[in-house]
Write a protein that holds these residues in place. Sequence first.
Motif, mmCIF file in Angstrom:
data_model
loop_
_atom_site.group_PDB
_atom_site.id
_atom_site.type_symbol
_atom_site.label_atom_id
_atom_site.label_comp_id
_atom_site.label_asym_id
_atom_site.label_seq_id
_atom_site.Cartn_x
_atom_site.Cartn_y
_atom_site.Cartn_z
ATOM 1 N N ARG A 161 0.833 -1.216 0.000
ATOM 2 C CA ARG A 161 0.000 0.000 0.000
ATOM 3 C C ARG A 161 0.862 1.259 0.000
ATOM 4 N NH1 ARG A 161 -3.238 -3.213 3.512
ATOM 5 N NH2 ARG A 161 -2.278 -2.279 5.354
ATOM 6 N N LEU A 162 1.868 1.289 0.838
ATOM 7 C CA LEU A 162 2.713 2.481 0.939
ATOM 8 C C LEU A 162 3.561 2.686 -0.316
ATOM 9 C CD1 LEU A 162 3.672 2.211 4.688
ATOM 10 C CD2 LEU A 162 2.442 4.098 3.605
ATOM 11 N N ALA A 163 4.076 1.614 -0.879
ATOM 12 C CA ALA A 163 4.894 1.740 -2.097
ATOM 13 C C ALA A 163 4.064 2.310 -3.243
ATOM 14 C CB ALA A 163 5.497 0.389 -2.474
ATOM 15 N N ALA A 164 2.821 1.890 -3.347
ATOM 16 C CA ALA A 164 1.952 2.423 -4.400
ATOM 17 C C ALA A 164 1.737 3.918 -4.217
ATOM 18 C CB ALA A 164 0.616 1.681 -4.408
ATOM 19 N N LEU A 165 1.509 4.350 -2.999
ATOM 20 C CA LEU A 165 1.338 5.776 -2.730
ATOM 21 C C LEU A 165 2.615 6.559 -3.036
ATOM 22 C CD1 LEU A 165 -0.605 5.630 0.657
ATOM 23 C CD2 LEU A 165 -1.519 6.337 -1.569
ATOM 24 N N HIS A 166 3.753 5.997 -2.673
ATOM 25 C CA HIS A 166 5.027 6.690 -2.901
ATOM 26 C C HIS A 166 5.352 6.808 -4.385
ATOM 27 C CE1 HIS A 166 5.584 6.164 1.382
ATOM 28 N NE2 HIS A 166 6.605 6.998 1.307
ATOM 29 N N ALA A 167 4.989 5.822 -5.160
ATOM 30 C CA ALA A 167 5.274 5.858 -6.597
ATOM 31 C C ALA A 167 4.650 7.084 -7.243
ATOM 32 C CB ALA A 167 4.782 4.578 -7.268
ATOM 33 N N GLU A 168 3.462 7.436 -6.816
ATOM 34 C CA GLU A 168 2.789 8.610 -7.371
ATOM 35 C C GLU A 168 3.561 9.896 -7.055
ATOM 36 O OE1 GLU A 168 -1.110 8.580 -5.665
ATOM 37 O OE2 GLU A 168 -1.544 6.566 -6.414
ATOM 38 N N GLN A 169 4.159 9.961 -5.876
ATOM 39 C CA GLN A 169 4.879 11.158 -5.445
ATOM 40 C C GLN A 169 6.259 11.299 -6.089
ATOM 41 O OE1 GLN A 169 3.746 13.621 -3.269
ATOM 42 N NE2 GLN A 169 1.801 12.596 -3.609
ATOM 43 N N LEU A 170 6.801 10.208 -6.580
ATOM 44 C CA LEU A 170 8.157 10.238 -7.138
ATOM 45 C C LEU A 170 8.271 11.062 -8.415
ATOM 46 C CD1 LEU A 170 9.434 6.642 -6.485
ATOM 47 C CD2 LEU A 170 10.269 8.767 -5.484
ATOM 48 N N THR A 171 7.199 11.236 -9.135
ATOM 49 C CA THR A 171 7.243 12.014 -10.374
ATOM 50 C C THR A 171 7.711 13.438 -10.113
ATOM 51 O OG1 THR A 171 5.451 10.680 -11.245
ATOM 52 C CG2 THR A 171 5.893 12.750 -12.370
ATOM 53 N N THR A 172 7.157 14.075 -9.102
ATOM 54 C CA THR A 172 7.540 15.445 -8.768
ATOM 55 C C THR A 172 8.990 15.512 -8.322
ATOM 56 O OG1 THR A 172 5.279 15.898 -8.082
ATOM 57 C CG2 THR A 172 6.961 17.423 -7.308
ATOM 58 N N LEU A 173 9.401 14.576 -7.497
ATOM 59 C CA LEU A 173 10.777 14.553 -7.017
ATOM 60 C C LEU A 173 11.741 14.285 -8.167
ATOM 61 C CD1 LEU A 173 12.658 14.761 -4.598
ATOM 62 C CD2 LEU A 173 12.287 12.316 -4.204
ATOM 63 N N ASP A 174 11.376 13.393 -9.058
ATOM 64 C CA ASP A 174 12.219 13.069 -10.210
ATOM 65 C C ASP A 174 12.491 14.307 -11.060
ATOM 66 O OD1 ASP A 174 13.592 11.215 -12.010
ATOM 67 O OD2 ASP A 174 11.902 11.571 -13.357
ATOM 68 N N GLU A 175 11.478 15.107 -11.282
ATOM 69 C CA GLU A 175 11.637 16.330 -12.072
ATOM 70 C C GLU A 175 12.611 17.289 -11.393
ATOM 71 O OE1 GLU A 175 11.274 19.059 -15.126
ATOM 72 O OE2 GLU A 175 10.706 16.954 -15.063
#
Length: 138
Positions: free
Chosen positions: A114-128
Motif C-alpha cells: 500500500r505504501l509503495a503504491a502511494l510513494h510511486a505517485e509522489q516520485l514524479t515530482t521529485l524526479d523532475e
Amino acid sequence: MPDRKGATDKQRYEALSDFRYQLRRFLRFSEDAARAEGITALQYQLLLHTQGFSGRAWATIGELADCLQAQPHGVVALVTRCEEAGLVERHASATDRRQVEVHLLAAGRQKLARLAALHAEQLTTLDEAVRIAASIRG
C-alpha cells in the motif's frame, strides 16, 4: 557568471533550493503516509529495504543498518518493534549463523504494498526536481 552550460550561480541555487524543497515534501509525505498506516517512517523504510535486494526477499541486520544509515544495535531495536507489531520475523542465516535475516510477514507485505503504491505517485515530482538540479551543475 554563467558556466559552460549557461547556468548562473543564482540558477544553480534556485534549482538546489527547489530540489531540497521537493525532497522535504516527499519525506513529509512519506512520514504522514506511514503514520496513516499505523507505523513510523523508519518502520516503513525497514519494510522497504528488506525487499530491496536483488534475488531475495530478506535483508540482514547489517544490510538494513547500512540502508538506514543507522547503528546495528538501533536496527535490532527497530526490528524488535516491527516483530512485535507482526510485520517481520527473524531467521538465523542458513549459510552464516552469525547473521540474522529479516523477513516480511503477510501484514508487513500488505503495508509495504500500500505504501509503495502511494510513494510511486509522489516520485514524479521529485524526479523532475532531481533532473533540473542535475542539469545545471556547476
